[in-house]
Design a protein around this motif. Structure first.
Motif, PDB file in Angstrom:
ATOM      1  N   ILE A  29       1.091  -1.286  -0.244  1.00  0.00           N
ATOM      2  CA  ILE A  29       0.007   0.057  -0.048  1.00  0.00           C
ATOM      3  C   ILE A  29       1.039   1.189   0.173  1.00  0.00           C
ATOM      4  CG2 ILE A  29      -1.617   1.220   1.313  1.00  0.00           C
ATOM      5  CD1 ILE A  29      -2.615  -1.339   2.231  1.00  0.00           C
ATOM      6  N   THR A  30       1.882   1.067   0.703  1.00  0.00           N
ATOM      7  CA  THR A  30       2.770   2.435   1.036  1.00  0.00           C
ATOM      8  C   THR A  30       3.510   2.666  -0.463  1.00  0.00           C
ATOM      9  OG1 THR A  30       3.233   1.909   3.326  1.00  0.00           O
ATOM     10  CG2 THR A  30       4.755   3.379   2.308  1.00  0.00           C
ATOM     11  N   LEU A  32       2.655   1.640  -3.304  1.00  0.00           N
ATOM     12  CA  LEU A  32       1.843   1.974  -4.317  1.00  0.00           C
ATOM     13  C   LEU A  32       1.628   3.417  -4.286  1.00  0.00           C
ATOM     14  CD1 LEU A  32       0.004   1.019  -6.693  1.00  0.00           C
ATOM     15  CD2 LEU A  32      -1.719   0.600  -4.868  1.00  0.00           C
ATOM     16  N   MET A  33       1.137   4.037  -3.239  1.00  0.00           N
ATOM     17  CA  MET A  33       1.125   5.342  -3.174  1.00  0.00           C
ATOM     18  C   MET A  33       1.936   6.342  -3.475  1.00  0.00           C
ATOM     19  SD  MET A  33      -2.024   5.413  -2.156  1.00  0.00           S
ATOM     20  CE  MET A  33      -2.313   7.156  -1.869  1.00  0.00           C
ATOM     21  N   PHE A  34       3.248   5.738  -3.412  1.00  0.00           N
ATOM     22  CA  PHE A  34       4.567   6.488  -3.752  1.00  0.00           C
ATOM     23  C   PHE A  34       4.598   6.400  -5.299  1.00  0.00           C
ATOM     24  CE2 PHE A  34       6.383   6.593   0.641  1.00  0.00           C
ATOM     25  CZ  PHE A  34       6.574   8.193   0.682  1.00  0.00           C
ATOM     26  N   TYR A  35       4.361   5.116  -5.737  1.00  0.00           N
ATOM     27  CA  TYR A  35       4.415   5.134  -7.193  1.00  0.00           C
ATOM     28  C   TYR A  35       3.589   5.920  -8.056  1.00  0.00           C
ATOM     29  CZ  TYR A  35       4.882   2.776 -11.638  1.00  0.00           C
ATOM     30  OH  TYR A  35       4.965   2.409 -13.026  1.00  0.00           O
ATOM     31  N   LEU A  36       2.299   5.955  -7.376  1.00  0.00           N
ATOM     32  CA  LEU A  36       1.322   6.836  -8.158  1.00  0.00           C
ATOM     33  C   LEU A  36       1.561   8.088  -8.030  1.00  0.00           C
ATOM     34  CD1 LEU A  36      -1.793   4.909  -6.908  1.00  0.00           C
ATOM     35  CD2 LEU A  36      -0.773   4.852  -9.368  1.00  0.00           C
ATOM     36  N   PHE A  37       2.066   8.613  -6.805  1.00  0.00           N
ATOM     37  CA  PHE A  37       2.578  10.115  -6.738  1.00  0.00           C
ATOM     38  C   PHE A  37       3.465  10.296  -7.740  1.00  0.00           C
ATOM     39  CE2 PHE A  37       4.446  13.485  -4.637  1.00  0.00           C
ATOM     40  CZ  PHE A  37       3.423  14.509  -4.535  1.00  0.00           C
ATOM     41  N   ALA A 284       9.516  10.205  -6.350  1.00  0.00           N
ATOM     42  CA  ALA A 284       8.323  10.575  -5.902  1.00  0.00           C
ATOM     43  C   ALA A 284       8.570  12.145  -5.352  1.00  0.00           C
ATOM     44  CB  ALA A 284       7.552   9.762  -5.054  1.00  0.00           C
TER      45      ALA A 284
END
Length: 316
Positions: A29-30, A32-37, A284
């Motif tokens: 989850i962590t 993935l959020m960094f990657y999307l950002f 990111a």
């Protein structure tokens, strides 16, 4: 590749970061959020640099290249890492491993050279502003960027060939979340010390020489800033360098700590943590670092996401 180098391994197993199920979900989850950002931030910067006429300058051209590299550097490793955290299948084919290693080294080494070009751009802009448009003409800017890409490709290709010339006979479990040189060398069923020495010497010389050029650029910049009498003018000139300096410190600190040490078991554990910083966190953060410290980038981003009218209201 079963011929000359006697390689019998057809696939590798990426052991990843951890085997703890609860921690894997949290990390998935962590990251993935960094990657999307990372995707949103870097693609946004590339978009505004291309579409906004006021950003068609050498500084922003090089920044667009940096964001492009950050996007692809992260995309080379993170999707496979995320799938490994979520699924039990952690295999990667031999040829996919070659491709992953090559592109990671390609984008990483190109980024090193591009950061050096950006320091030269800042040196010219601050120390020789009257000749800036001559010394950093469009032709020169394209040459700086293209030479970074070409040199990075040649470096990466040579390291990839040297690594996969070694035979891989039995061991296929990579103590990492992607195919990198040092953990792969540990799996070779032949003496890899020559490869390790070449990696340390070539990478060390490239890293330290480019870092030296950046330091020299900022020594000249610092000397010039001391001659500026106005504190406000001094702060304004230095503010254009702080974002670049921050990225340089993050990138070179991790590169030196990763590739200039021998491949021991303890160092490989540290390399995994360092690689997370290089491939997940730093790409990111870079868009945030540059957009927070740069009024032109913030204005262009507002124009893209809020529209022209809302952007004018915000400025008023």
């Amino acid at each position: 590749m079963d011929g000359g180098n006697q390689t019998s391994v057809t696939e590798f197993i990426l052991l990843g970061i951890t085997n703890l199920p609860q921690l894997q979900i949290f990390l998935f989850i962590t990251f993935l959020m960094f990657y999307l950002f990372n995707l949103l931030g870097n693609l946004s910067i590339v978009t505004v640099v291309i579409t906004d006429q006021r950003l068609h300058t050498p500084m922003y051209f090089l920044l667009g290249n940096l964001s492009f590299l950050d996007f692809f550097l992260s995309s080379t490793t993170v999707p496979k890492m995320l799938s490994g955290l979520l699924m039990e299948d952690k295999r990667i084919s031999f040829h996919s491993c070659i491709a992953q290693l090559h592109f990671f080294q390609f984008f990483g080494s190109t980024q090193t050279l591009l950061l050096t070009s950006m320091s030269y751009d800042r040196y010219i802009a601050i120390c020789n502003p009257l000749r800036y448009h001559v010394l950093m003409a469009k032709r020169v800017c394209i040459q700086l960027a293209s030479s970074s890409w070409i040199t990075g490709f040649v470096y990466s290709l040579s390291q990839t060939i040297l690594t996969f010339m070694l035979p891989f006979c039995k061991l296929n479990k990579i103590s990492h979340f992607f195919c990198d040189i040092k953990p792969l060398l540990k799996l070779a069923c032949a003496d890899f010390h020559l490869n390790e020495s070449v990696l340390s010497i070539v990478t060390g010389c490239a890293t330290l020489s480019t870092l030296l050029l950046i330091i020299i650029s900022y020594v000249f910049i610092g000397t010039h800033l001391l001659n500026i009498r106005s504190p406000q003018g001094r702060r304004k000139a230095f503010s254009t360098c702080t974002s670049h300096l921050t990225v340089v410190l993050l990138y070179y600190g991790t590169a030196i700590s990763t590739y200039l040490r021998p491949a021991t078991d303890d160092s490989l554990d540290q390399d995994r943590l360092t690689a997370v910083l290089v491939t997940v966190i730093t790409p990111a953060l870079n868009p945030l670092i540059y957009s927070l410290r740069n009024k032109e980038v913030k204005r262009a981003l507002k124009k893209v996401f809020l529209g022209e009218q809302n952007c004018k209201r915000t400025q008023v």
